[in-house]
Design a protein around this motif. Structure first.
Motif, PDB file in Angstrom:
ATOM      1  N   ALA A  50       2.148   2.522  -7.843  1.00 40.35           N
ATOM      2  CA  ALA A  50       1.766   1.120  -8.088  1.00 40.35           C
ATOM      3  C   ALA A  50       0.594   0.997  -9.055  1.00 40.35           C
ATOM      4  CB  ALA A  50       1.413   0.447  -6.760  1.00 40.35           C
ATOM      5  N   LEU A  51      -0.261   2.022  -9.132  1.00 41.32           N
ATOM      6  CA  LEU A  51      -1.493   1.886  -9.920  1.00 41.32           C
ATOM      7  C   LEU A  51      -1.252   1.535 -11.396  1.00 41.32           C
ATOM      8  CD1 LEU A  51      -4.563   1.892  -9.673  1.00 41.32           C
ATOM      9  CD2 LEU A  51      -4.541   4.305 -10.311  1.00 41.32           C
ATOM     10  N   PRO A  52      -0.363   2.263 -12.105  1.00 46.03           N
ATOM     11  CA  PRO A  52      -0.152   1.885 -13.513  1.00 46.03           C
ATOM     12  C   PRO A  52       0.376   0.453 -13.673  1.00 46.03           C
ATOM     13  CG  PRO A  52       1.146   3.853 -12.925  1.00 46.03           C
ATOM     14  CD  PRO A  52       0.382   3.461 -11.725  1.00 46.03           C
ATOM     15  N   CYS A  53       1.258   0.022 -12.769  1.00 44.02           N
ATOM     16  CA  CYS A  53       1.787  -1.361 -12.834  1.00 44.02           C
ATOM     17  C   CYS A  53       0.647  -2.355 -12.608  1.00 44.02           C
ATOM     18  CB  CYS A  53       2.829  -1.645 -11.750  1.00 44.02           C
ATOM     19  SG  CYS A  53       4.031  -0.366 -11.502  1.00 44.02           S
ATOM     20  N   ALA A  54      -0.194  -2.072 -11.615  1.00 37.62           N
ATOM     21  CA  ALA A  54      -1.286  -2.986 -11.280  1.00 37.62           C
ATOM     22  C   ALA A  54      -2.282  -3.066 -12.430  1.00 37.62           C
ATOM     23  CB  ALA A  54      -1.983  -2.522 -10.006  1.00 37.62           C
ATOM     24  N   LYS A  55      -2.577  -1.912 -13.033  1.00 38.35           N
ATOM     25  CA  LYS A  55      -3.554  -1.864 -14.137  1.00 38.35           C
ATOM     26  C   LYS A  55      -3.070  -2.716 -15.299  1.00 38.35           C
ATOM     27  CE  LYS A  55      -6.561   2.118 -14.032  1.00 38.35           C
ATOM     28  NZ  LYS A  55      -6.665   3.553 -14.247  1.00 38.35           N
ATOM     29  N   SER A  56      -1.812  -2.527 -15.682  1.00 39.22           N
ATOM     30  CA  SER A  56      -1.333  -3.254 -16.861  1.00 39.22           C
ATOM     31  C   SER A  56      -1.187  -4.742 -16.562  1.00 39.22           C
ATOM     32  CB  SER A  56      -0.024  -2.656 -17.387  1.00 39.22           C
ATOM     33  OG  SER A  56       0.980  -2.825 -16.440  1.00 39.22           O
ATOM     34  N   ALA A  57      -0.981  -5.085 -15.279  1.00 42.91           N
ATOM     35  CA  ALA A  57      -0.802  -6.499 -14.938  1.00 42.91           C
ATOM     36  C   ALA A  57      -2.110  -7.194 -14.560  1.00 42.91           C
ATOM     37  CB  ALA A  57       0.191  -6.609 -13.785  1.00 42.91           C
ATOM     38  N   GLY A  58      -3.190  -6.414 -14.450  1.00 41.06           N
ATOM     39  CA  GLY A  58      -4.487  -7.026 -14.123  1.00 41.06           C
ATOM     40  C   GLY A  58      -4.656  -7.340 -12.640  1.00 41.06           C
ATOM     41  N   LEU A  59      -3.953  -6.611 -11.791  1.00 45.93           N
ATOM     42  CA  LEU A  59      -4.129  -6.789 -10.336  1.00 45.93           C
ATOM     43  C   LEU A  59      -5.032  -5.667  -9.825  1.00 45.93           C
ATOM     44  CD1 LEU A  59      -2.989  -8.332  -7.712  1.00 45.93           C
ATOM     45  CD2 LEU A  59      -1.502  -6.335  -7.476  1.00 45.93           C
ATOM     46  N   HIS A  60      -5.994  -6.053  -8.988  1.00 47.05           N
ATOM     47  CA  HIS A  60      -6.917  -5.070  -8.447  1.00 47.05           C
ATOM     48  C   HIS A  60      -6.247  -4.371  -7.255  1.00 47.05           C
ATOM     49  CE1 HIS A  60     -10.409  -3.068  -7.226  1.00 47.05           C
ATOM     50  NE2 HIS A  60     -10.971  -3.998  -6.488  1.00 47.05           N
ATOM     51  N   LEU A  61      -6.018  -3.064  -7.375  1.00 50.62           N
ATOM     52  CA  LEU A  61      -5.320  -2.319  -6.315  1.00 50.62           C
ATOM     53  C   LEU A  61      -6.299  -1.375  -5.624  1.00 50.62           C
ATOM     54  CD1 LEU A  61      -2.287  -1.978  -5.304  1.00 50.62           C
ATOM     55  CD2 LEU A  61      -2.300   0.149  -6.599  1.00 50.62           C
ATOM     56  N   ILE A  62      -6.297  -1.450  -4.299  1.00 50.89           N
ATOM     57  CA  ILE A  62      -7.208  -0.614  -3.500  1.00 50.89           C
ATOM     58  C   ILE A  62      -6.345   0.383  -2.718  1.00 50.89           C
ATOM     59  CG2 ILE A  62      -8.853  -0.728  -1.553  1.00 50.89           C
ATOM     60  CD1 ILE A  62      -8.998  -3.810  -2.700  1.00 50.89           C
ATOM     61  N   THR A  63      -6.842   1.602  -2.558  1.00 48.94           N
ATOM     62  CA  THR A  63      -6.043   2.559  -1.772  1.00 48.94           C
ATOM     63  C   THR A  63      -5.997   2.090  -0.315  1.00 48.94           C
ATOM     64  OG1 THR A  63      -8.004   3.938  -1.397  1.00 48.94           O
ATOM     65  CG2 THR A  63      -6.563   4.590  -3.209  1.00 48.94           C
ATOM     66  N   GLY A  64      -4.822   2.258   0.293  1.00 45.49           N
ATOM     67  CA  GLY A  64      -4.666   1.821   1.680  1.00 45.49           C
ATOM     68  C   GLY A  64      -3.655   2.662   2.426  1.00 45.49           C
ATOM     69  N   VAL A  65      -3.752   2.602   3.762  1.00 45.23           N
ATOM     70  CA  VAL A  65      -2.814   3.335   4.625  1.00 45.23           C
ATOM     71  C   VAL A  65      -2.875   2.697   6.014  1.00 45.23           C
ATOM     72  CG1 VAL A  65      -4.517   5.066   5.391  1.00 45.23           C
ATOM     73  CG2 VAL A  65      -2.097   5.682   5.331  1.00 45.23           C
ATOM     74  N   GLU A  66      -1.803   2.827   6.785  1.00 45.25           N
ATOM     75  CA  GLU A  66      -1.821   2.414   8.196  1.00 45.25           C
ATOM     76  C   GLU A  66      -1.399   3.618   9.031  1.00 45.25           C
ATOM     77  OE1 GLU A  66       0.795  -0.855   9.331  1.00 45.25           O
ATOM     78  OE2 GLU A  66      -0.326  -1.182  11.187  1.00 45.25           O
ATOM     79  N   PHE A  67      -2.391   4.231   9.668  1.00 41.37           N
ATOM     80  CA  PHE A  67      -2.099   5.427  10.467  1.00 41.37           C
ATOM     81  C   PHE A  67      -1.702   5.050  11.895  1.00 41.37           C
ATOM     82  CE2 PHE A  67      -4.862   8.000   7.456  1.00 41.37           C
ATOM     83  CZ  PHE A  67      -3.811   8.797   7.026  1.00 41.37           C
ATOM     84  N   SER A  68      -0.720   5.801  12.423  1.00 41.86           N
ATOM     85  CA  SER A  68      -0.338   5.651  13.831  1.00 41.86           C
ATOM     86  C   SER A  68      -1.178   6.644  14.617  1.00 41.86           C
ATOM     87  CB  SER A  68       1.135   6.024  14.027  1.00 41.86           C
ATOM     88  OG  SER A  68       1.915   5.525  12.985  1.00 41.86           O
ATOM     89  N   ALA A  69      -1.926   6.131  15.583  1.00 39.90           N
ATOM     90  CA  ALA A  69      -2.720   7.023  16.431  1.00 39.90           C
ATOM     91  C   ALA A  69      -2.322   6.785  17.882  1.00 39.90           C
ATOM     92  CB  ALA A  69      -4.207   6.747  16.231  1.00 39.90           C
ATOM     93  N   GLN A  70      -2.903   7.620  18.752  1.00 36.92           N
ATOM     94  CA  GLN A  70      -2.531   7.544  20.157  1.00 36.92           C
ATOM     95  C   GLN A  70      -3.772   7.661  21.011  1.00 36.92           C
ATOM     96  OE1 GLN A  70      -0.184  10.838  21.276  1.00 36.92           O
ATOM     97  NE2 GLN A  70       0.893   9.759  22.878  1.00 36.92           N
ATOM     98  N   HIS A  71      -3.940   6.710  21.944  1.00 35.26           N
ATOM     99  CA  HIS A  71      -5.089   6.738  22.839  1.00 35.26           C
ATOM    100  C   HIS A  71      -4.584   6.508  24.264  1.00 35.26           C
ATOM    101  CE1 HIS A  71      -9.218   6.199  24.187  1.00 35.26           C
ATOM    102  NE2 HIS A  71      -8.845   5.086  24.796  1.00 35.26           N
ATOM    103  N   LYS A  72      -4.837   7.467  25.151  1.00 37.97           N
ATOM    104  CA  LYS A  72      -4.374   7.374  26.547  1.00 37.97           C
ATOM    105  C   LYS A  72      -2.898   6.991  26.597  1.00 37.97           C
ATOM    106  CE  LYS A  72      -8.901   6.264  28.472  1.00 37.97           C
ATOM    107  NZ  LYS A  72      -9.787   5.169  28.870  1.00 37.97           N
TER     108      LYS A  72
END
Ligand code: AMP
Ligand code: ZN
Ligand code: FE
Ligand code: FE
Length: 280
Positions: A50-72
């Motif tokens: 996505a980064l090259p597309c975002a750069k050329s289009a002028g959209l600010h892209l931030i790195t992101g992730v949604e991790f699955s974790a486990q508690h009890k």
């Protein structure tokens, strides 16, 4: 309604979304967003595409992730932002999640075969066009879609209701990392960690435990929830001096009731997030 400045929660085809990373960038611009984070489940590959597309289009892209974790023995989703996407420990962590998920899919396929709904591993992987490197995240939605394709159920929802939903006959419990491990890993990779959609956490003891952990923020603004439902999380963020994040959890056709830009944060909260990231 005016769109938020940034939508910091959406999924691409690298996990269970139906839009490619490039389509998400295009959709974000059409929706009037100025900034975006793609937060695939346990996967950070979309950013590179996505980064090259975002750069050329002028959209600010931030790195992101949604991790699955486990508690009890309970499943918890943790959002990460601003991390170094080439960090070796982070890449290894995602790899471990992929292996864990693939094993879980194989166990689920075996349970389905026992119930006369065979889908071979080869068939399942071929369906998703995965190469040997397995760069995509596979989960229950992918199995549900394969079941629809094979004619075992009519809809993805039916697959969850009858077989794959929590505690149903073909549900394989998740075995994942703890929230503490996930937070530490994100910090190591110079990213922030955020409690995802607290709105969906039903157990108050789980929420209390999470609120004691060293998170940097909480997702106050989420999906189609109204301001009245978000207010509780804003108060908690203010009391704990945590970052406030927000996003739509857009999945494309998979969850058509959620639109990109339906939730998110203003410019002020994005600047706070970025200044925290820069200080790590
Ligand atoms: P997984 O990470 O493989 O356990 O899959 C979790 C995903 O499955 C969630 O993000 C939801 O999109 C979907 N899901 C879980 N439970 C249900 C349900 N009861 N009905 C429909 N979708 C569900
Ligand atoms: Zn999802
Ligand atoms: Fe989630
Ligand atoms: Fe999500």
């Amino acid at each position: 309604m005016k769109p938020p400045y940034a939508d910091l929660h959406c999924h691409s085809t690298y996990s269970d979304g139906s839009s490619t990373p490039a389509q998400l960038v295009e959709n974000a611009l059409e929706s009037g967003l100025k900034a975006l984070a793609i937060t695939d489940h346990d996967n950070i590959e979309a950013y590179h595409v996505a980064l090259p597309c975002a750069k050329s289009a002028g959209l600010h892209l931030i790195t992101g992730v949604e991790f699955s974790a486990q508690h009890k023995n309970k499943s918890v989703h943790i959002l990460g932002y601003g991390f170094e996407c080439h960090h070796p420990d982070l890449i290894l962590f995602c790899q471990q999640h992929r292996e864990r998920r693939l094993m879980r899919c194989k166990k689920t396929l075996a349970l389905l075969a026992d119930r006369k709904m065979p889908i071979s591993e080869e068939e399942f992987l071929a369906l998703w066009g995965h190469d040997v490197e397995q760069v995509h995240t596979l989960g229950r939605p992918h199995i549900a879609m394969a079941m629809v394709q094979k004619g075992y159920v009519s809809t993805v929802q039916e697959a969850f209701n009858k077989y794959l939903g929590d505690n149903r006959c073909c549900h394989v419990p998740v075995e994942s990392f703890s929230p503490e491990q996930t937070i530490a890993l994100l910090h190591k990779a110079k990213g922030v960690s955020v409690i995802a959609h607290p709105h969906l956490i039903k157990e108050s003891d789980l929420l209390l435990d999470l609120l004691k952990m060293p998170f940097d923020g909480i997702e106050c603004f989420y999906g189609n929830f109204p301001a009245s439902a978000n207010a509780r999380w804003v108060k908690i963020a203010q009391a704990k001096k945590w970052l406030m994040t927000g996003g739509s959890d857009f999945h494309g056709d998979v969850k058509p009731f959620l639109k990109l830009g339906s939730s998110g944060i203003d410019e002020e909260n994005l600047l706070k997030l970025e200044s925290r990231i820069n200080r790590l």
